[in-house]
Design a protein around this motif. Structure first.
Motif, PDB file in Angstrom:
ATOM      1  N   CYS A  65       0.848  -1.194   0.000  1.00  0.00           N
ATOM      2  CA  CYS A  65       0.000   0.000   0.000  1.00  0.00           C
ATOM      3  C   CYS A  65       0.888   1.250   0.000  1.00  0.00           C
ATOM      4  N   LEU A 120       1.190   3.148   4.098  1.00  0.00           N
ATOM      5  CA  LEU A 120       2.234   2.702   5.036  1.00  0.00           C
ATOM      6  C   LEU A 120       2.694   1.274   4.765  1.00  0.00           C
ATOM      7  N   ALA A 130       1.007  -1.681   3.876  1.00  0.00           N
ATOM      8  CA  ALA A 130       0.284  -2.938   4.165  1.00  0.00           C
ATOM      9  C   ALA A 130       0.290  -3.829   2.923  1.00  0.00           C
ATOM     10  N   HIS A 132      -5.833   0.747   6.924  1.00  0.00           N
ATOM     11  CA  HIS A 132      -6.532   1.998   7.269  1.00  0.00           C
ATOM     12  C   HIS A 132      -7.694   2.280   6.339  1.00  0.00           C
ATOM     13  N   ARG A 133      -8.051   1.293   5.554  1.00  0.00           N
ATOM     14  CA  ARG A 133      -9.247   1.346   4.704  1.00  0.00           C
ATOM     15  C   ARG A 133      -9.194   2.402   3.615  1.00  0.00           C
ATOM     16  N   TYR A 134      -8.016   2.900   3.237  1.00  0.00           N
ATOM     17  CA  TYR A 134      -7.965   3.769   2.060  1.00  0.00           C
ATOM     18  C   TYR A 134      -8.309   2.886   0.866  1.00  0.00           C
TER      19      TYR A 134
HETATM   20  S1  FES Z   1      -1.255   1.179   5.009  1.00  0.00           S
HETATM   21 FE1  FES Z   1      -2.807   1.138   3.553  1.00  0.00          FE
HETATM   22  S2  FES Z   1      -4.170   2.663   4.151  1.00  0.00           S
HETATM   23 FE2  FES Z   1      -2.596   2.750   5.622  1.00  0.00          FE
END
Ligand code: FES
Length: 425
Positions: A5, A8, A10, A38-40
Motif C-alpha cells: 500500500c 504505510l 500494508a 486503514h481502509r484507504y
Molecule cells: S497502510 Fe494502507 S491505508 Fe494505511
C-alpha cells in the motif's frame, strides 16, 4: 496493482475488493481495492485514491484454455506481456480461516486449558505476538497463535507492528519445548530409515522453523527500525507456511499405523544452534538460516519426495511438494532482505564498512557479503549437489554458493551431522 500500500506499506494482496456505482445516476461501476490497515481505497484501473496517494497498476489478463494463467504487462518496458503466476487459489482460500479465538483451547493436561489469546495482557502489536508465540511450548497452541496473529496483522487488527517502540519485549534465547520433549545431540538422532522417523524429523524442523520466522521479526525488527512493512509481511507469511507444514506432517504421522505421535521420538535442535550463532547480526541470520539451511532444503527435498513415492505414500509426496514450493518463496524472501541490508550497508557481522548491526553503513556487494558471513558463521563446506534451478528461481545464483567453505576448524563428523539438518532434509 503493486502489493504494498502506498500509504504505510500494508500487504495489498489481502485487500478487500469492493464495487460501487450501479449505473443509475452514476456513470459506471468502479472497482476499488480497500487496504486492510486503514481502509484507504484505490481504483483498480488507475490506482488513484481520493487521498491523493496513488498505487502503481499494471494491465492484467487471464488467459489459457482453462483460464488458469495470469498474464501481466511487464512493468519494465511496457511492450511485452509475460506470465507471472500459475496458482489455482491463494493460500487463504486453500486453508480454512482461523477460528475465532474463543473457540480454540489447547491443553497439556485435561483441565489445564490455555486460550489462543491470553486472558491477561493480550498482545496488541506484532512484536508482542511474536514473543508470545516463541515462548509457547505447546506446538498446537503455537500453530493456532500463529494463524491468529497473522490474520490479525493482515486485516489491520493489531495496533501496530511495534518494532519502533522502546517497550518491545525481547525474544527468548531459546524457545521452550514441552516437558518430556527429548532433545539430543544430532548425531544420536536415529538415521531416517523409516517413514515415521523421517516424518517426525521433518515435523521437528518445521516447529523450529516457525520459531525462526517469529524470531527474526522479534529480534531484528527493533534493531532495524527502518525495516518496511513488506519485511514483516514476508516473515509472517513464512511463519504461517511453517505452521501449515508442521500440521500437515503431524497429521501424516498420526495417520500411520501404528500411529507415531509428535514428540514420541528424540529430536535435535541444530537449527537453533545456528540461530544462536547469528543472533547479533541480521545479515548473518539471513545468510545462514535462509540462504544456507533453507536453500539446502531445496537441494534435498526432491530425493525425500522420491523416497516417499517409492514407499507408495502418495499423501506424504503431496505434503512434501507443498513444502518444497513454499520453501522456494522462503529462500526468495531471505535473498530479498539480505540484498536490502547490503544495499543499505546494515546488519553485517564484520568489522569496517558495512559491518556491525548499526544503521547507515556503506553499500556492499551481496555475493561478497554472503560469502563472508558463511566463512564467519558456518563450519565446513557448503555441500552439493545443488538444485541449481530452484536456487536460481529464488535469486540465488551459483556465484553465491559455489566453492564455498566456512570456518574449517570443526571436526568433519560434526560438520556432517550439521550439514544433514537443512530444512526438509
Ligand atoms: S497502510 Fe494502507 S491505508 Fe494505511
Amino acid at each position: 496493482m503493486e502489493s504494498s500500500c502506498p500509504h504505510l506499506g500494508a500487504d495489498m494482496s489481502h485487500a478487500d475488493i469492493e464495487e460501487y456505482g450501479d449505473g443509475e445516476g452514476e456513470e459506471e461501476t468502479t472497482a476499488v481495492a480497500v487496504c486492510p490497515w486503514h481502509r484507504y481505497d484505490f481504483d483498480l484501473k488507475t490506482g488513484k485514491s481520493e487521498t491523493g496517494l496513488r498505487a502503481c497498476t499494471y494491465a492484467v489478463e487471464v488467459r489459457g484454455k482453462g483460464k488458469d494463467e495470469v498474464w501481466i504487462e511487464a512493468p519494465s518496458d511496457g511492450t511485452g506481456w509475460r506470465v507471472v503466476e500459475l496458482r489455482p487459489v491463494s493460500e487463504e482460500f486453500a486453508d480454512p480461516p482461523p477460528q475465532p479465538p474463543s473457540e480454540i483451547l489447547t491443553a497439556d493436561q485435561p483441565g489445564e486449558e490455555e486460550p489462543v489469546v491470553p486472558l491477561n495482557n493480550p498482545p496488541s502489536t506484532l512484536i508482542e505476538w511474536a514473543v508470545l508465540i516463541l515462548n509457547t511450548p505447546n506446538p498446537t497452541l503455537k500453530v493456532e497463535r500463529t494463524k491468529h496473529a497473522v490474520h490479525a496483522f493482515r486485516t489491520g487488527k493489531l495496533s501496530s507492528i511495534g518494532h519502533k517502540s522502546s517497550k518491545a519485549p525481547p525474544p527468548p534465547e531459546v524457545p521452550p519445548r514441552e516437558k518430556g520433549f527429548r532433545i539430543v545431540d544430532p548425531q544420536k538422532v536415529k538415521q531416517r530409515r523409516n517413514r515415521a522417523v523421517m516424518l517426525h524429523a521433518l515435523a521437528n524442523i518445521e516447529q523450529w522453523a516457525i520459531d525462526l520466522a517469529w524470531d527474526i521479526i522479534a529480534r531484528f525488527g527493533p534493531m532495524h527500525k527502518d525495516l518496511p512493512a513488506a519485511f514483516f509481511s514476508d516473515f509472517t507469511k513464512m511463519a504461517l507456511d511453517e505452521s501449515k507444514h508442521f500440521s500437515l506432517l503431524t497429521s501424516r504421522l498420526s495417520s500411520l499405523s501404528p500411529s507415531t505421535p509428535y514428540g514420541s521420538l528424540p529430536t535435535h535442535a541444530s537449527l537453533w544452534e545456528s540461530a544462536t550463532a547469528t543472533s547479533n547480526s541480521f545479515r548473518a541470520r539471513l545468510a545462514i538460516i535462509h540462504l544456507v539451511h533453507e536453500a539446502r532444503g531445496l537441494d534435498v527435498n526432491p530425493a525425500t519426495i522420491e523416497r516417499f513415492r517409492k514407499a507408495g505414500d502418495k499423501d506424504s509426496v503431496g505434503v512434501m511438494e507443498i513444502i518444497h514450493a513454499d520453501e522456494v518463496t522462503h529462500v526468495t524472501a531471505g535473498h530479498r532482505w539480505f540484498c536490502w541490508a547490503c544495499e543499505r550497508g546494515v546488519g553485517g557481522s564484520g568489522e569496517g564498512a558495512g559491518g556491525g548491526d548499526g544503521e547507515g553503513g556503506v553499500k556492499v556487494n551481496p555475493v561478497k557479503a554472503f560469502r563472508e558471513e558463511v566463512k564467519r558463521h558456518w563450519k565446513g563446506e557448503i555441500k552439493g549437489p545443488f538444485n541449481v534451478e530452484d536456487r536460481e528461481r529464488a535469486g540465488l545464483s551459483p556465484a553465491f554458493y559455489e566453492d564455498l567453505r566456512g570456518n574449517p576448524e570443526e571436526p568433519q563428523e560434526k560438520v556432517e551431522a550439521r550439514v544433514g539438518v537443512g530444512y526438509g532434509s
